[in-house]
Design an enzyme around this catalytic site. Structure first.
Site, PDB file in Angstrom:
ATOM      1  CE  LYS A  22      47.605  24.845  46.797  1.00 52.48           C
ATOM      2  NZ  LYS A  22      46.616  25.890  46.461  1.00 52.48           N
ATOM      3  CG  ASN A  23      47.496  26.406  42.967  1.00 47.89           C
ATOM      4  OD1 ASN A  23      46.779  25.964  43.869  1.00 47.89           O
ATOM      5  ND2 ASN A  23      48.355  27.390  43.168  1.00 47.89           N
ATOM      6  NE  ARG A  92      39.982  33.697  47.450  1.00 47.02           N
ATOM      7  CZ  ARG A  92      39.005  34.548  47.724  1.00 47.02           C
ATOM      8  NH1 ARG A  92      38.541  34.611  48.954  1.00 47.02           N
ATOM      9  NH2 ARG A  92      38.476  35.310  46.809  1.00 47.02           N
ATOM     10  CB  CYS A 116      41.860  35.434  51.623  1.00 46.14           C
ATOM     11  SG  CYS A 116      43.504  34.724  51.446  1.00 46.14           S
ATOM     12  NE  ARG A 121      43.210  34.889  47.013  1.00 40.52           N
ATOM     13  CZ  ARG A 121      43.513  33.589  47.089  1.00 40.52           C
ATOM     14  NH1 ARG A 121      43.572  33.000  48.275  1.00 40.52           N
ATOM     15  NH2 ARG A 121      43.725  32.872  46.010  1.00 40.52           N
ATOM     16  N   PRO A 122      39.025  39.632  45.438  1.00 43.16           N
ATOM     17  CG  PRO A 122      39.204  41.410  43.957  1.00 43.16           C
ATOM     18  CD  PRO A 122      39.937  40.720  45.083  1.00 43.16           C
ATOM     19  CG  ASP A 124      36.128  42.072  40.176  1.00 49.69           C
ATOM     20  OD1 ASP A 124      36.442  43.010  39.437  1.00 49.69           O
ATOM     21  OD2 ASP A 124      36.966  41.327  40.730  1.00 49.69           O
ATOM     22  CG  LEU A 125      38.333  40.245  36.929  1.00 52.40           C
ATOM     23  CD1 LEU A 125      39.830  39.964  36.833  1.00 52.40           C
ATOM     24  CD2 LEU A 125      37.901  41.243  35.868  1.00 52.40           C
ATOM     25  CG  ASP A 304      51.144  31.032  45.135  1.00 52.15           C
ATOM     26  OD1 ASP A 304      50.541  30.340  44.303  1.00 52.15           O
ATOM     27  OD2 ASP A 304      50.629  31.994  45.728  1.00 52.15           O
ATOM     28  NE  ARG A 396      44.009  25.389  51.965  1.00 52.33           N
ATOM     29  CZ  ARG A 396      43.322  26.469  51.605  1.00 52.33           C
ATOM     30  NH1 ARG A 396      43.219  27.496  52.449  1.00 52.33           N
ATOM     31  NH2 ARG A 396      42.743  26.543  50.419  1.00 52.33           N
TER      32      ARG A 396
HETATM   33  C1  EPZ Z   1      45.586  31.567  42.173  1.00 52.71           C
HETATM   34  O1  EPZ Z   1      44.649  32.228  43.020  1.00 52.71           O
HETATM   35  C2  EPZ Z   1      46.302  30.556  43.071  1.00 52.71           C
HETATM   36  N1  EPZ Z   1      45.326  29.639  43.619  1.00 52.71           N
HETATM   37  C3  EPZ Z   1      47.004  31.287  44.208  1.00 52.71           C
HETATM   38  O2  EPZ Z   1      47.775  30.336  44.937  1.00 52.71           O
HETATM   39  C4  EPZ Z   1      47.967  32.311  43.646  1.00 52.71           C
HETATM   40  O3  EPZ Z   1      48.484  33.089  44.701  1.00 52.71           O
HETATM   41  C5  EPZ Z   1      47.235  33.250  42.655  1.00 52.71           C
HETATM   42  O4  EPZ Z   1      46.557  32.488  41.651  1.00 52.71           O
HETATM   43  C6  EPZ Z   1      48.190  34.196  41.946  1.00 52.71           C
HETATM   44  O5  EPZ Z   1      49.176  33.496  41.270  1.00 52.71           O
HETATM   45  C7  EPZ Z   1      44.944  28.582  42.860  1.00 52.71           C
HETATM   46  O6  EPZ Z   1      45.376  28.367  41.745  1.00 52.71           O
HETATM   47  C8  EPZ Z   1      43.929  27.668  43.464  1.00 52.71           C
HETATM   48  P1  EPZ Z   1      44.134  35.415  40.819  1.00 52.71           P
HETATM   49  P2  EPZ Z   1      43.502  33.129  42.386  1.00 52.71           P
HETATM   50  O7  EPZ Z   1      42.711  35.434  40.435  1.00 52.71           O
HETATM   51  O8  EPZ Z   1      43.004  32.499  41.156  1.00 52.71           O
HETATM   52  C9  EPZ Z   1      42.905  39.983  41.354  1.00 52.71           C
HETATM   53  C10 EPZ Z   1      48.499  29.074  46.784  1.00 52.71           C
HETATM   54  O9  EPZ Z   1      49.242  29.443  47.716  1.00 52.71           O
HETATM   55  N2  EPZ Z   1      41.538  39.538  40.985  1.00 52.71           N
HETATM   56  O10 EPZ Z   1      45.136  35.075  39.769  1.00 52.71           O
HETATM   57  O11 EPZ Z   1      42.538  33.424  43.471  1.00 52.71           O
HETATM   58  C11 EPZ Z   1      43.344  39.466  42.725  1.00 52.71           C
HETATM   59  O12 EPZ Z   1      42.896  40.291  43.759  1.00 52.71           O
HETATM   60  C12 EPZ Z   1      47.391  30.015  46.279  1.00 52.71           C
HETATM   61  O13 EPZ Z   1      48.601  27.997  46.204  1.00 52.71           O
HETATM   62  C13 EPZ Z   1      40.558  40.486  40.800  1.00 52.71           C
HETATM   63  O14 EPZ Z   1      40.795  41.685  40.960  1.00 52.71           O
HETATM   64  O15 EPZ Z   1      44.323  34.456  42.066  1.00 52.71           O
HETATM   65  C14 EPZ Z   1      44.857  39.438  42.601  1.00 52.71           C
HETATM   66  O16 EPZ Z   1      45.389  40.680  42.895  1.00 52.71           O
HETATM   67  C15 EPZ Z   1      47.214  31.203  47.163  1.00 52.71           C
HETATM   68  N3  EPZ Z   1      39.304  40.063  40.476  1.00 52.71           N
HETATM   69  C16 EPZ Z   1      45.051  39.117  41.117  1.00 52.71           C
HETATM   70  O17 EPZ Z   1      43.826  39.376  40.464  1.00 52.71           O
HETATM   71  C17 EPZ Z   1      39.009  38.734  40.293  1.00 52.71           C
HETATM   72  O18 EPZ Z   1      37.848  38.384  39.985  1.00 52.71           O
HETATM   73  C18 EPZ Z   1      45.460  37.676  40.857  1.00 52.71           C
HETATM   74  O19 EPZ Z   1      44.510  36.829  41.480  1.00 52.71           O
HETATM   75  C19 EPZ Z   1      40.022  37.790  40.468  1.00 52.71           C
HETATM   76  C20 EPZ Z   1      41.296  38.217  40.809  1.00 52.71           C
END
Ligand code: EPZ
Length: 420
Positions: A22-23, A92, A116, A121-122, A124-125, A304, A396
Site C-alpha cells: 500500500k505505502n 494523509r 489523525c 502527524r505534522p 512541517d518538513l 505499523d 484501507r
Molecule cells: C508513513 O507515514 C506511512 N504512511 C505510515 O504508515 C507509517 O506509520 C509512517 O510512515 C512511519 O513509518 C505511508 O507511507 C502512506 P513519517 P508518514 O513522515 O509519511 C514526524 C500505515 O499504517 N514528522 O515517516 O506520515 C512524524 O510526526 C501508515 O500504513 C514530522 O515531524 O510518516 C513522525 O513522528 C500509518 N514532520 C515521524 O516524523 C513532518 O513533516 C515519521 O513520520 C513529517 C513527519
C-alpha cells in the site's frame, strides 16, 4: 458499515500470497503528475487507500483504472492543481500531490491533512523542504498554497527521518533547476522503490539506500511502467497472526530483506522460521517468550506492526514492553484489547503486555488501520465470538483480509451493521 464476526481458537495453517505494498503504491501513483502520459503499475493492491488516491488523481484530471492488480494511469490531460479537503481528509498521503504539482506546474493548492487517531502527524518538513527549493508557501483557509516560477536545487536536511517528506521532496527535486542534496532521507523500501521508478522516468538520483541523496534536476521526465514491491507490513501481520494462533503458515511474494527486525522478534519469541528469497514459513506450537520491541525508522522494527505484536504477546509466558518512538501515543487499541480480557498497562510511549490472561470474545471498535489488525489477531486468539466494528479502517490497507484468513482456517465473516 461492515463488521467482522470472529470465532477464536483456530490455528492458522496453509499459505497466503502477499499483495503489493500500500505505502509503495501511494508513493508511485503521484509520479504520474510529473510527466504527461500513460503509466502501468502492476502488483497494485486492491485496497481502499489505492481507490481513494485514484479518485484524488481523477479530480486533477488523471484517468485511473485498476484492472486486476494493474493500475493504469493516464495523465495526458491535467485539468486542476487543487487537492480538495473532501479528498485529502480521507487519507494523509494525499499530501504527496503537493511536490509534483508545484514542481511541474509551478502552483498547487492542497488541503491540510487534518488530525489523525494516533497522535500528532505534522507536515512541517514537507513545507520546509519545498520552501528550501524555492517555493513560496502560504497557509490559508485550511489549504497550502504553493507557487514558484521553477524550483531551484538546494541542500535540505530532514530534522526527523520522514517517509512522507522524503517522498514529496524527492519527487519535487527531480524537476528543480540544478543540484539538490537531501540528507537524513528515510530508508524505507517504499522510498527506495519510488527513487528507482523516478530514475526509470529519467530522473538523476544517486545515493539510493543511503540517507543522502544527490539529485540533478532535469527539464522533463517520461512516463514508465513499474511494479509495486511486496507489502512488508501485510506480510508481518499474517506472520504474527500465524504465530499468535500457534499456526503454521507460508507467506509468498514477500521480500524477506524488508522484514529483518520482525523476523528477528519472531525468532526470539520461539517461532521456527524458514526463509527463502521470496517466501517465509513460520511455525509456532507453544506460547511465545515475551519479547520487547522498540519501533524505529527502517530497518528498525516498524511502527505499523507494533499493535499486531502487542496482540501476539497476550499469549506470552511473561510481560513484554512495546515502545513506539515514532508515534509515542499509538496505543488506541489497548482499551479494546482490555475488553477481550487483556492485562496491559501503558505509559507515555509504551505499553506493557502481561501475557497469559484468558481472552474471551467481545465486541470491540477499530480506530485505525493497524489497530484493527491487532484486534483481528486478538479475536482469533480469544475463546468464543467477537465482533469487530468499523472494519472500514482495515479495508484501507488489507485486500480481502477475511477471505484470506478463512483460507488459512480462521472463522471470520463480514456482516453489515446498522451502526453509524
Ligand atoms: C508513513 O507515514 C506511512 N504512511 C505510515 O504508515 C507509517 O506509520 C509512517 O510512515 C512511519 O513509518 C505511508 O507511507 C502512506 P513519517 P508518514 O513522515 O509519511 C514526524 C500505515 O499504517 N514528522 O515517516 O506520515 C512524524 O510526526 C501508515 O500504513 C514530522 O515531524 O510518516 C513522525 O513522528 C500509518 N514532520 C515521524 O516524523 C513532518 O513533516 C515519521 O513520520 C513529517 C513527519
Amino acid at each position: 458499515m461492515d463488521k467482522f464476526v470472529i470465532h477464536g481458537g483456530r490455528r492458522l495453517q496453509g499459505s497466503v500470497t502477499i499483495s503489493g505494498a500500500k505505502n509503495a503504491s501511494l508513493a508511485l501513483m503521484p509520479t504520474s503528475l510529473l510527466a504527461p502520459g500513460k503509466y502501468e503499475l502492476s502488483n497494485t493492491p486492491r485496497n481502499r487507500d489505492v481507490t481513494t488516491f485514484s479518485h484524488l488523481l481523477e479530480s486533477l484530471g488523471v484517468q485511473a483504472e485498476l484492472n486486476g492488480n494493474t493500475l493504469v494511469l493516464d495523465s495526458s490531460n491535467i485539468t486542476s492543481h487543487e487537492a480538495p479537503y473532501e479528498q485529502v481528509k480521507q487519507m494523509r498521503a494525499s499530501i504527496y500531490v503537493l511536490g509534483p504539482l508545484v514542481a511541474r506546474f509551478g502552483e498547487a493548492k492542497v488541503s491540510l491533512p487534518g488530525g489523525c487517531n494516533f497522535g500528532p502527524r505534522p507536515i512541517d518538513l514537507h513545507l520546509k523542504g519545498l520552501e528550501k527549493l524555492g517555493a513560496n508557501i502560504t497557509l490559508e483557509g485550511g489549504y497550502i498554497h504553493a507557487h514558484c516560477k521553477r524550483l531551484q536545487g538546494a541542500h535540505f536536511h530532514f530534522d526527523v527521518s520522514s517517509v512522507g517528506a522524503s517522498v514529496n521532496i524527492m519527487m519535487a527535486a527531480t524537476l528543480a533547476a540544478g543540484h539538490t542534496t537531501l540528507t537524513n532521507v528515510a530508508l524505507e523500501p517504499e522510498v527506495t522503490a519510488l527513487a528507482l521508478m523516478l530514475i526509470k522516468m529519467g530522473a538523476r538520483i544517486e545515493g539510493l539506500g543511503t540517507t543522502t541523496l544527490e539529485i540533478d534536476g532535469v527539464d522533463e521526465l517520461k512516463p514508465v511502467n513499474d511494479s509495486t514491491i511486496p507489502d512488508r507490513i501485510e506480510a508481518a501481520t499474517y506472520l504474527i497472526a500465524a504465530a499468535a494462533t500457534r499456526g503454521s503458515v507460508t507467506a509468498h511474494n514477500v521480500d524477506a530483506h524488508h522484514l529483518t527486525a520482525v523476523l528477528q522478534a519472531l525468532e526470539d519469541s520461539g517461532c521456527e522460521l524458514d526463509v527463502t528469497e521470496n517466501s517465509i514459513h513460520v511455525n509456532m506450537d507453544a506460547n511465545p517468550k515475551p519479547v520487547d520491541i522498540t519501533t524505529a525508522p527502517y530497518p528498525g522494527y516498524p511502527t505499523d506492526a507494533q499493535a499486531q505484536w502487542s496482540a501476539y504477546m497476550l499469549n506470552a509466558t511473561g510481560t513484554a514492553r512495546i515502545k513506539d518512538t515514532i508515534y509515542p501515543t499509538r496505543f488506541g487499541y489497548v482499551p479494546e484489547l482490555h475488553r477481550l480480557g487483556a492485562t496491559i498497562d501503558t505509559d507515555d510511549s509504551s505499553c506493557f503486555v502481561k501475557g497469559g490472561a484468558r481472552l474471551t470474545g467481545a465486541t470491540v471498535m477499530s480506530s485505525d488501520l493497524r489497530a484493527s489488525a491487532s484486534l483481528v489477531i486478538a479475536a482469533m486468539m480469544a475463546e468464543g465470538e467477537s465482533e469487530i466494528l468499523r472494519v472500514y479502517h482495515i479495508d484501507r490497507g488489507y485486500a480481502s483480509i477475511e477471505t484470506r484468513l478463512t483460507e488459512l482456517g480462521a472463522s471470520i465473516r463480514r456482516e453489515q451493521t446498522a451502526e453509524y
